[in-house]
Design a protein around this motif. Structure first.
Motif, PDB file in Angstrom:
ATOM      1  N   ALA A  41       0.799  -1.085   0.072  1.00 36.05           N
ATOM      2  CA  ALA A  41      -0.042  -0.036  -0.001  1.00 36.05           C
ATOM      3  C   ALA A  41       0.808   1.223   0.031  1.00 36.05           C
ATOM      4  N   VAL A  42       1.976   1.227   0.555  1.00 33.57           N
ATOM      5  CA  VAL A  42       2.819   2.161   0.803  1.00 33.57           C
ATOM      6  C   VAL A  42       3.557   2.704  -0.655  1.00 33.57           C
ATOM      7  N   GLN A  43       4.012   1.507  -1.392  1.00 28.73           N
ATOM      8  CA  GLN A  43       4.583   1.877  -2.610  1.00 28.73           C
ATOM      9  C   GLN A  43       3.509   2.144  -3.735  1.00 28.73           C
ATOM     10  N   GLY A  44       2.418   1.674  -3.967  1.00 29.61           N
ATOM     11  CA  GLY A  44       1.268   1.782  -4.703  1.00 29.61           C
ATOM     12  C   GLY A  44       1.466   0.579  -5.800  1.00 29.61           C
ATOM     13  N   ASN A  98      -1.667  -4.673   1.071  1.00 29.40           N
ATOM     14  CA  ASN A  98      -1.280  -4.831   2.109  1.00 29.40           C
ATOM     15  C   ASN A  98      -0.676  -3.617   2.838  1.00 29.40           C
ATOM     16  N   LYS A  99      -0.215  -3.663   4.356  1.00 31.56           N
ATOM     17  CA  LYS A  99       0.080  -2.448   5.134  1.00 31.56           C
ATOM     18  C   LYS A  99      -0.961  -1.229   5.035  1.00 31.56           C
ATOM     19  N   TRP A 100      -2.178  -1.629   4.991  1.00 28.97           N
ATOM     20  CA  TRP A 100      -3.068  -0.490   4.922  1.00 28.97           C
ATOM     21  C   TRP A 100      -3.036   0.286   6.261  1.00 28.97           C
ATOM     22  N   ASP A 101      -2.541  -0.095   7.292  1.00 24.52           N
ATOM     23  CA  ASP A 101      -2.609   0.446   8.442  1.00 24.52           C
ATOM     24  C   ASP A 101      -1.464   1.626   8.539  1.00 24.52           C
ATOM     25  N   LEU A 102      -0.271   1.531   7.534  1.00 26.39           N
ATOM     26  CA  LEU A 102       0.638   2.536   7.226  1.00 26.39           C
ATOM     27  C   LEU A 102       0.267   3.783   6.621  1.00 26.39           C
ATOM     28  N   VAL A 103      -1.047   3.836   5.856  1.00 28.17           N
ATOM     29  CA  VAL A 103      -1.272   4.718   4.791  1.00 28.17           C
ATOM     30  C   VAL A 103      -2.116   5.757   5.863  1.00 28.17           C
ATOM     31  N   GLU A 104      -1.984   7.032   5.454  1.00 32.57           N
ATOM     32  CA  GLU A 104      -2.817   8.174   6.066  1.00 32.57           C
ATOM     33  C   GLU A 104      -4.079   8.293   5.134  1.00 32.57           C
ATOM     34  N   LYS A 105      -5.122   8.141   5.877  1.00 34.67           N
ATOM     35  CA  LYS A 105      -6.388   8.153   5.240  1.00 34.67           C
ATOM     36  C   LYS A 105      -7.019   9.447   5.438  1.00 34.67           C
ATOM     37  N   GLU A 106      -7.788   9.708   4.302  1.00 35.08           N
ATOM     38  CA  GLU A 106      -8.955  10.943   4.112  1.00 35.08           C
ATOM     39  C   GLU A 106     -10.213  10.224   3.966  1.00 35.08           C
ATOM     40  N   THR A 107     -11.022  10.869   3.477  1.00 31.57           N
ATOM     41  CA  THR A 107     -12.644  10.450   3.470  1.00 31.57           C
ATOM     42  C   THR A 107     -12.739   9.486   2.046  1.00 31.57           C
ATOM     43  N   THR A 119     -10.058   7.901   0.495  1.00 25.59           N
ATOM     44  CA  THR A 119      -8.815   7.287   0.334  1.00 25.59           C
ATOM     45  C   THR A 119      -8.843   5.895  -0.347  1.00 25.59           C
ATOM     46  N   GLN A 120      -9.835   4.924   0.269  1.00 32.62           N
ATOM     47  CA  GLN A 120      -9.869   3.467  -0.212  1.00 32.62           C
ATOM     48  C   GLN A 120     -10.475   3.741  -1.278  1.00 32.62           C
ATOM     49  N   SER A 121     -11.609   4.274  -1.745  1.00 30.27           N
ATOM     50  CA  SER A 121     -12.146   4.466  -3.037  1.00 30.27           C
ATOM     51  C   SER A 121     -11.292   4.793  -4.210  1.00 30.27           C
ATOM     52  N   GLU A 122     -10.449   5.700  -3.868  1.00 33.91           N
ATOM     53  CA  GLU A 122      -9.673   6.256  -4.756  1.00 33.91           C
ATOM     54  C   GLU A 122      -8.529   5.318  -5.078  1.00 33.91           C
ATOM     55  N   TYR A 123      -8.078   4.657  -4.303  1.00 26.54           N
ATOM     56  CA  TYR A 123      -7.163   3.639  -4.346  1.00 26.54           C
ATOM     57  C   TYR A 123      -7.497   2.531  -5.185  1.00 26.54           C
ATOM     58  N   THR A 124      -8.829   2.196  -5.149  1.00 23.60           N
ATOM     59  CA  THR A 124      -9.545   1.041  -5.688  1.00 23.60           C
ATOM     60  C   THR A 124      -9.702   1.338  -7.168  1.00 23.60           C
ATOM     61  N   LYS A 125      -9.914   2.614  -7.405  1.00 26.93           N
ATOM     62  CA  LYS A 125      -9.948   3.172  -8.929  1.00 26.93           C
ATOM     63  C   LYS A 125      -8.765   3.123  -9.543  1.00 26.93           C
ATOM     64  N   LYS A 126      -7.620   3.374  -8.855  1.00 30.01           N
ATOM     65  CA  LYS A 126      -6.005   3.123  -9.438  1.00 30.01           C
ATOM     66  C   LYS A 126      -5.857   1.784  -9.978  1.00 30.01           C
ATOM     67  N   ILE A 127      -6.157   0.800  -8.693  1.00 27.62           N
ATOM     68  CA  ILE A 127      -6.035  -0.480  -9.281  1.00 27.62           C
ATOM     69  C   ILE A 127      -6.868  -1.039 -10.326  1.00 27.62           C
ATOM     70  N   LYS A 128      -8.089  -0.667 -10.531  1.00 32.12           N
ATOM     71  CA  LYS A 128      -9.005  -1.199 -11.302  1.00 32.12           C
ATOM     72  C   LYS A 128      -8.466  -0.395 -12.753  1.00 32.12           C
ATOM     73  N   THR A 129      -7.941   0.528 -12.814  1.00 37.63           N
ATOM     74  CA  THR A 129      -7.245   1.275 -14.166  1.00 37.63           C
ATOM     75  C   THR A 129      -6.057   0.579 -14.439  1.00 37.63           C
TER      76      THR A 129
END
Length: 442
Positions: free
Chosen positions: A269-272, A296-305, A307-317
């Motif tokens: 999660a930290v590297q993306g 993995n390592k989602w506990d190390l990521v600073e989160k905003e409202t 964050t998870q949905s935006e990360y999911t979009k990047k993965i899907k792309t």
């Protein structure tokens, strides 16, 4: 449960060669380099109808302070503690060494049945005089002369092994075991995930990249079912694979994907998500396996409202070719969402083995064709007569049409989307086979 048989001994005495011979498969890496097998390697074997779980271990160097060798010694000790029978391998060419004696002392303290064998005796018949010094190891069992390369004496060895097995009880229905391969780049947290699930230091976890070289199996049985977790070596970019043994490790990881039902693609999660992550996920896609992308390592990521949905979009792309894949956010270190992970494994496994009746498929097909007309070219229009499912894992469908060339990729993708819309198939690829059939009369 199958009896567990552990093969232990000093490095480079032939343990992996014997393991491969007894299982009938080239599972463990065999190389003339001490310390090649680092973790425990598990595989089923059968001798005269008696099944067993055979364990290959890293070579034991009792007095070494090297970090990796210390980990290997600990892994071997774990194998010894879980084994029902232990095979101690020695090397006739090296003779009886101080390390052999130290390992024998450790095994005698275990209280487990130990069968000493002396490897690399290639001649059949009377063993050489130096063989008899191995009687000095102090076991009740006489040593057995073997050649793991040629197979000499291995039948006698297995006869001795199964003599310690309990009488086979009547077996009930065997529970379905779901094979789960954990794949990803080095240091993505693959071994940490398996260790957390098992609740023990099953895999070597270290900041040294490449500490897991073989694909290692671990059985897990819990309220969610029975699973076989396969931890694999981290797959590096081809340009970085210089070491010959590392190339073998990548091959093992690919083989692990082939024999799994579900693949967990671990992303840091930290590297993306990186190009290498895309390549690794593609191995599971091309093999037709159900896939869960675990960030993995989602506990190390600073989160905003968002964050998870935006990360999911990047993965899907990034993984647009496998948008069916399930995405989860976990922490192997803290155990975040590991219960949900088992639920997801069961779900995508079930989806990959789902069957749909021909009648239901053709009802869906009729509706799909009515909504979006099939393509045409030069006045000739594609006609799809019917479809049927012919296999699972991945779900595979055969569509009969008048002209396969007219069945463009874009329309195949549309049919696949309709299948998912109506029947689900979450987490699993779908395979379409296009076949021509003579035109039906209008």
């Amino acid at each position: 449960m199958k009896p567990i048989v552990a093969i232990v001994g000093r490095p480079n005495v032939g343990k992996s060669t014997l393991f491969n011979r007894l299982t009938g498969k080239k599972i463990s890496i065999v190389e003339d380099t001490p310390g090649v097998t680092r973790d425990r390697i598990y595989y089923e074997a059968n001798w005269n109808g008696r099944e067993m779980l055979l364990v290959d271990t890293g070579g034991i160097e009792p007095k070494s302070d090297d970090e990796i060798l210390r980990h290997m010694r600990m892994q071997a000790q774990l194998a010894i503690s879980s084994a029902d029978v232990i095979i101690l391998m020695c090397d006739i060419r090296a003779g009886l060494t101080a390390d052999d004696r130290d390992i024998a002392t450790m095994l005698l303290k275990s209280g487990k049945p130990v069968i000493p064998c002396v490897n690399k005796i290639d001649s059949i018949g009377m063993p050489p005089p130096e063989f008899y010094e191995f009687y000095g190891l102090g076991f009740k069992e006489d040593p057995i002369a073997i050649s793991s390369v040629h197979g000499n004496g291995t039948g006698d060895l297995l006869d001795r092994v199964v003599s310690y097995f309990p009488d086979p009880d009547e077996e009930g229905d065997k529970e379905q075991t779901v094979g789960v391969a954990v794949i990803g780049k080095p240091n993505a947290g693959k071994s940490s995930l398996v260790n957390k699930i098992l609740g023990e230091d099953r895999m070597i976890v270290s900041d040294i990249a490449g500490t897991t070289r073989d694909a290692t199996d671990s059985r897990v049985e819990n309220k969610y079912g029975v699973f076989n977790f396969i931890d694999t070596a981290g797959i590096r970019r081809r340009s970085k694979i210089n070491d010959k043994i590392e190339k073998y490790s990548v091959m093992r990881a690919k083989l692990a994907v082939e024999r799994a039902d579900v693949c967990i693609v671990m992303i840091d999660a930290v590297q993306g998500i990186t190009e290498q992550d895309e390549h690794i996920a593609g191995l599971a896609h091309e093999a037709g396996k159900a896939v869960i992308v675990c960030v993995n390592k989602w506990d190390l990521v600073e989160k905003e409202t968002n964050t998870q949905s935006e990360y999911t979009k990047k993965i899907k792309t990034a993984l647009a070719y496998m948008d069916y894949a399930s995405v989860m956010f976990i922490s192997a270190k803290t155990g975040l969402r590991l219960d949900k992970l088992f639920e997801e494994i069961n779900q995508v496994y079930a989806q990959s083995y789902k069957r749909v009746s021909t009648g239901m498929l053709n009802d869906m097909l009729s509706d799909a064709v009515a909504r979006v007309q099939p393509p045409s070219d030069k006045g000739r229009r594609l006609k799809i007569y019917y479809m049927t499912q012919n296999s699972v894992a991945p779900p595979t469908f055969v569509l009969f049409c008048n002209n396969a060339e007219l069945f463009h990729f874009s329309y195949q993708r549309y049919i696949e989307n309709c299948l998912r819309e109506v029947f689900g198939f979450k987490g699993t690829p779908i395979k379409l086979i296009i076949r021509e059939k003579g035109d039906n009369p209008d």
